[in-house]
Design an enzyme around this catalytic site. Structure first.
Site, short mmCIF file in Angstrom:
data_model
loop_
_atom_site.label_atom_id
_atom_site.label_comp_id
_atom_site.label_asym_id
_atom_site.label_seq_id
_atom_site.Cartn_x
_atom_site.Cartn_y
_atom_site.Cartn_z
N CYS A 138 0.83 -1.21 0.00
CA CYS A 138 0.00 0.00 0.00
C CYS A 138 0.86 1.25 0.00
O CYS A 138 0.55 2.23 -0.68
CB CYS A 138 -0.94 0.01 1.20
SG CYS A 138 -2.14 -1.34 1.20
N ARG A 179 -8.29 -4.78 -2.35
CA ARG A 179 -7.52 -3.86 -3.19
C ARG A 179 -8.34 -3.67 -4.46
O ARG A 179 -7.98 -4.15 -5.53
CB ARG A 179 -6.12 -4.40 -3.48
CG ARG A 179 -5.14 -3.32 -3.90
CD ARG A 179 -3.75 -3.86 -4.20
NE ARG A 179 -3.10 -4.46 -3.06
CZ ARG A 179 -2.54 -3.78 -2.05
NH1 ARG A 179 -2.58 -2.46 -2.08
NH2 ARG A 179 -1.97 -4.39 -1.05
#
Length: 216
Positions: free
Chosen positions: A55, A132
């Site tokens: 991330c 995601r």
């Protein structure tokens, strides 16, 4: 300020062509309402957690490419279950570590209301750590494309930009984006759907496969 979402109970996964649920929430750029983004493209993307390696790499890459999305008339907006204070602390670390400022808003979604409303997770999910997902939303608030990756694989920012540009080129229905298309390359014409076109002797395939210039 508690997040507000129009649809949260038993919401199925969003489908391309559907209106996306409106929400209001706290973000790193202050309170926002999704309605404020009408009139321009928006990419809403989730990340599993703050202070995680994949991330972090994504947010550095997206922050560095933010001007390219802006040039295409598209806003960016992140979302995760982490608190606003966690987001702010993480962005400070990213700034100090990589020298970039993440200027686009990141939403806090600790109750996972937004994740459930968008069908990122099921109604019975206990956490959102594997999310995601990316949603390409047009200026009318309609979902035009979506992608989903596991937590272990980061997104491709160039592919996000390519997908956005392709969606913008084909939105009026006269052109199609072929395989591996990049901005500036030829597009495909929408098929001519008449028998007369199909029976043209000069080009038996032109009725369904012919190119046109990309005029941006």
């Amino acid at each position: 300020m508690r997040n507000f979402v129009e649809q949260v109970i038993e919401t199925p996964p969003l489908r391309i062509g559907e209106q996306v649920p409106r929400f209001s929430a706290r973000t790193t750029q202050g309170p926002i309402d999704l309605a404020d983004f009408r009139g321009r493209w928006l990419i809403l993307f989730s990340h599993p957690a703050d202070f995680t390696p994949v991330c972090t790499s994504e947010f550095i890459a997206l922050a560095r490419a933010a001007s390219k999305f802006d040039a295409l008339g598209c806003a960016l907006m992140g979302v995760s279950v982490d608190s606003l204070y966690s987001h702010l602390a993480w962005l400070r670390v990213i700034h100090d570590m990589a020298g970039v400022r993440v200027e686009f808003p990141i939403i806090e979604d600790p109750t996972m209301e937004i994740a459930r409303a968008y069908g990122m997770i099921g109604c019975e999910a206990q956490d959102a750590s594997s999310i995601r997902a990316t949603y390409f939303i047009d200026p009318d608030g309609v979902l035009r494309a979506t992608t989903c990756y596991p937590s272990t694989v980061g997104r491709s920012v160039p592919e996000m930009l390519r997908t956005l540009a392709a969606l913008q080129r084909v939105q009026h229905g006269t052109a199609l984006a072929p395989a591996d298309w990049e901005p500036g390359q030829d597009l495909l014409r929408a098929p001519r759907e008449t028998l007369a076109d199909a029976l043209r002797p000069d080009s038996p395939s032109a009725w369904f496969f012919s190119t046109m210039k990309d005029n941006g």
